[in-house]
Design a protein around this motif. Structure first.
Motif, short mmCIF file in Angstrom:
data_model
loop_
_atom_site.label_atom_id
_atom_site.label_comp_id
_atom_site.label_asym_id
_atom_site.label_seq_id
_atom_site.Cartn_x
_atom_site.Cartn_y
_atom_site.Cartn_z
N ARG A 371 -39.02 47.18 -31.24
CA ARG A 371 -39.17 46.03 -32.12
C ARG A 371 -37.92 45.15 -32.01
N LEU A 372 -38.11 43.93 -31.51
CA LEU A 372 -37.01 43.00 -31.30
C LEU A 372 -37.47 41.60 -31.71
N PRO A 373 -36.53 40.71 -32.05
CA PRO A 373 -36.91 39.32 -32.25
C PRO A 373 -37.60 38.77 -31.00
N ALA A 374 -38.41 37.73 -31.19
CA ALA A 374 -39.19 37.16 -30.08
C ALA A 374 -38.31 36.85 -28.88
N ILE A 375 -38.74 37.31 -27.71
CA ILE A 375 -37.98 37.13 -26.48
C ILE A 375 -38.59 36.01 -25.66
N GLU A 376 -37.72 35.19 -25.07
CA GLU A 376 -38.16 34.06 -24.25
C GLU A 376 -37.47 34.13 -22.90
N PRO A 377 -38.05 33.50 -21.87
CA PRO A 377 -37.36 33.42 -20.58
C PRO A 377 -35.98 32.78 -20.75
N GLY A 378 -35.02 33.34 -20.06
CA GLY A 378 -33.64 32.87 -20.17
C GLY A 378 -32.82 33.62 -21.17
N ASP A 379 -33.45 34.37 -22.07
CA ASP A 379 -32.71 35.23 -22.99
C ASP A 379 -32.01 36.35 -22.22
N VAL A 380 -31.16 37.06 -22.92
CA VAL A 380 -30.43 38.19 -22.34
C VAL A 380 -30.80 39.46 -23.10
N VAL A 381 -31.14 40.49 -22.39
CA VAL A 381 -31.36 41.81 -22.98
C VAL A 381 -30.16 42.69 -22.66
N ALA A 382 -29.63 43.35 -23.67
CA ALA A 382 -28.52 44.29 -23.49
C ALA A 382 -29.04 45.71 -23.66
N LEU A 383 -28.74 46.55 -22.70
CA LEU A 383 -29.08 47.98 -22.75
C LEU A 383 -27.79 48.73 -23.06
N HIS A 384 -27.75 49.36 -24.23
CA HIS A 384 -26.52 49.98 -24.71
C HIS A 384 -26.37 51.42 -24.22
N ASP A 385 -25.13 51.92 -24.38
CA ASP A 385 -24.80 53.33 -24.08
C ASP A 385 -24.99 53.66 -22.60
N THR A 386 -24.70 52.71 -21.73
CA THR A 386 -24.96 52.87 -20.30
C THR A 386 -23.67 52.96 -19.47
N GLY A 387 -22.58 53.40 -20.09
CA GLY A 387 -21.32 53.45 -19.36
C GLY A 387 -21.20 54.59 -18.37
N ALA A 388 -22.08 55.58 -18.46
CA ALA A 388 -22.04 56.73 -17.54
C ALA A 388 -23.40 56.89 -16.87
N TYR A 389 -23.38 57.08 -15.57
CA TYR A 389 -24.57 57.36 -14.76
C TYR A 389 -25.54 56.18 -14.63
N TYR A 390 -25.25 55.04 -15.18
CA TYR A 390 -26.19 53.93 -15.10
C TYR A 390 -25.72 52.93 -14.04
N PHE A 391 -24.96 51.91 -14.40
CA PHE A 391 -24.60 50.91 -13.39
C PHE A 391 -23.69 51.46 -12.29
N SER A 392 -23.13 52.65 -12.50
CA SER A 392 -22.27 53.23 -11.47
C SER A 392 -23.04 54.07 -10.45
N SER A 393 -24.27 54.46 -10.74
CA SER A 393 -25.05 55.34 -9.85
C SER A 393 -26.32 54.61 -9.43
N HIS A 394 -26.17 53.69 -8.53
CA HIS A 394 -27.26 52.78 -8.17
C HIS A 394 -28.35 53.49 -7.36
N PHE A 395 -29.59 53.14 -7.67
CA PHE A 395 -30.77 53.62 -6.96
C PHE A 395 -31.31 52.44 -6.15
N SER A 396 -31.31 52.54 -4.85
CA SER A 396 -31.56 51.37 -3.99
C SER A 396 -33.04 51.08 -3.78
N TYR A 397 -33.85 51.29 -4.79
CA TYR A 397 -35.29 51.00 -4.70
C TYR A 397 -35.50 49.50 -4.50
N ASN A 398 -36.48 49.15 -3.65
CA ASN A 398 -36.78 47.74 -3.34
C ASN A 398 -35.59 46.99 -2.75
#
Length: 448
Positions: A371-398
């Protein structure tokens, strides 16, 4: 749950950093996904870890490099006094590049090669041996010489699994360590210490996310009690150190740090009071709990749509940066927040929405039915608690490129300063990495 002052301050710093990242163009149409790391949050976690273990027992805290193998992050942790636990030659080289001295490294891997063992033995890097075949290999490599650094045996206390089987390393059939409850195993470990004066540590790691503190404490107690029995049998303190691993779970449901390092140590003191009396040097290997709450993935919303009555926001962050969440959403849920195109938190009535990534399969969702306020193109979504194993461990799909990563600090007036951690990978670099230099090789093979 009401957030405490520290977690509120972390949230305020994160909000300011996202707004500044948008204003500076670090996140926007030309860089639609970015990783952000709160430096002060990381340092606060290190301080909390040090405080929790303060006491007569000497402790070497090492960071599990697998949680974030980015050299500037490792350098920050080295500067804060941490050691580093590595489990591959790549992680070892990253740790050395970050400035960790040899005597603050711990080498864990169930598949160490002869060359890797030779390097560790020659440089005094602490080693945890996984099995008796590896022990025999080190016998041959030392050939009667003294070891330059600590060497231990990893034991599996076989105390069972937590809620995530893949994260539980002390099950009856785990691939790690010597299974202590198997017939003859404890006698074999004891004999190994009797015959080898250079063995001086035991290592036990029960698991990580999904493993409750009582289960972790039970596994560490088994290793401690074995060390006591071996030292009693030998009549002196042959085992001088116990590596208790890491594995403090992270709370992904809200902003609070839960459980804390203080709670972890309290559970250990209750279950294994002798562990802290100073007779053993303790080694820890925490990873996720040091960084997770300080990391954020920011991503631009490219499109919004609906299907079957469900709203969908299509972003540029999916399985390539949130692999575990996409494939095991029940075990690795992420909190999502939405900001407008200027990086300001959005307000308004909540709507139920799925947050989708760019990868070409239906399950590429980082949040479902949130449940989030209405989202529109150009908005930014933040995914929290991602300091470990997320942006540092890239999966090269596509063949999606790795995003840029920045560390940040925010002063009392809300001013944000960024420091680059990793540059964004270009599409050209993706192509080069995929074998561009050998583009003609198979055609030439066909023609010959």
């Amino acid at each position: 749950m009401t957030s405490g002052p520290a977690s509120r301050q972390r949230g305020d710093r994160r909000t300011a950093a996202l707004a500044r990242a948008v204003a500076d163009g670090l996140l926007g149409p030309h860089s639609p996904v970015v990783g952000l790391l709160d430096v002060d949050g990381v340092l606060a976690a290190v301080e909390a870890l040090d405080e929790a273990f303060a006491g007569p027992a000497p402790v070497q805290h090492t960071f599990a490099a697998k949680a974030c193998g980015l050299v500037p992050v490792l350098r920050l942790l080295a500067d804060a006094g941490m050691g580093c636990e590595v489990a591959s030659p790549g992680e070892l080289e990253q740790a050395l590049a970050a400035g960790f001295p040899y005597d603050r490294l711990v080498f864990d891997s169930p598949a160490k090669t002869v060359g890797e063992l030779e390097f560790a033995l020659a440089h005094g890097i602490a080693i945890n041996l996984d099995n008796f075949q590896e022990l025999a290999r080190v016998d041959r490599l030392l050939a009667g010489r003294e070891a330059a650094g600590p060497i231990g045996i990893r034991v599996n206390p076989q105390v069972g699994a937590g809620t995530i089987g893949a994260m539980s390393t002390a099950t009856a059939t785990s691939k790690f360590g010597v299974a202590l409850r198997d017939p003859g195993a404890e006698d074999a470990v004891t004999e190994a210490f009797e015959r080898r004066p250079w063995l001086n540590r035991l290592h036990a790691h029960v698991g990580s996310q999904g493993c409750p503190l009582p289960l972790v404490a039970e596994g560490i107690r088994a290793a401690y009690e074995l060390a006591e029995r071996i030292n009693d049998r030998l009549g002196h303190a042959r085992i001088t150190g116990i590596d208790i691993g890491g594995g403090l779970p992270v709370n992904f449901t809200d902003e609070e740090d839960r459980p804390t390092y203080a709670a972890y140590v309290a559970a250990l003191r209750a279950a294994v009071p002798g562990l802290f009396d100073g007779r053993y040097t303790l080694v820890t290997e925490f990873g996720r709990s040091l960084l997770a709450k300080s990391g954020t993935i920011g991503t631009v919303v490219e499109y919004t749509k609906s299907a079957g009555g469900r709203r969908i926001a299509v972003t540029h962050a999916g399985a390539q940066v949130a692999t575990r969440t996409v494939f095991m959403p029940g075990s690795w849920p992420l909190r999502a927040e939405v900001f407008d195109a200027a990086g300001r938190p959005k307000q308004g009535p909540a709507q139920v929405v799925d947050i989708a990534g760019p990868c070409c399969f239906a399950g590429d969702l980082t949040a479902t039915g949130v449940r989030l306020p209405a989202i529109e193109p150009g908005d930014v979504v933040a995914l929290h608690d991602t300091g470990a194993y997320y942006f540092s461990s890239h999966f090269s799909y596509n063949s999606l490129p790795r995003p840029a990563v920045y560390g940040y600090r925010t002063d009392a007036d809300g001013r944000v300063r960024f420091a680059p951690v990793r540059e964004a990978q270009s599409v050209r670099e993706v192509v080069e990495e995929s074998g561009l230099a050998q583009a003609e090789s198979l055609v030439e093979l066909r023609r010959t």
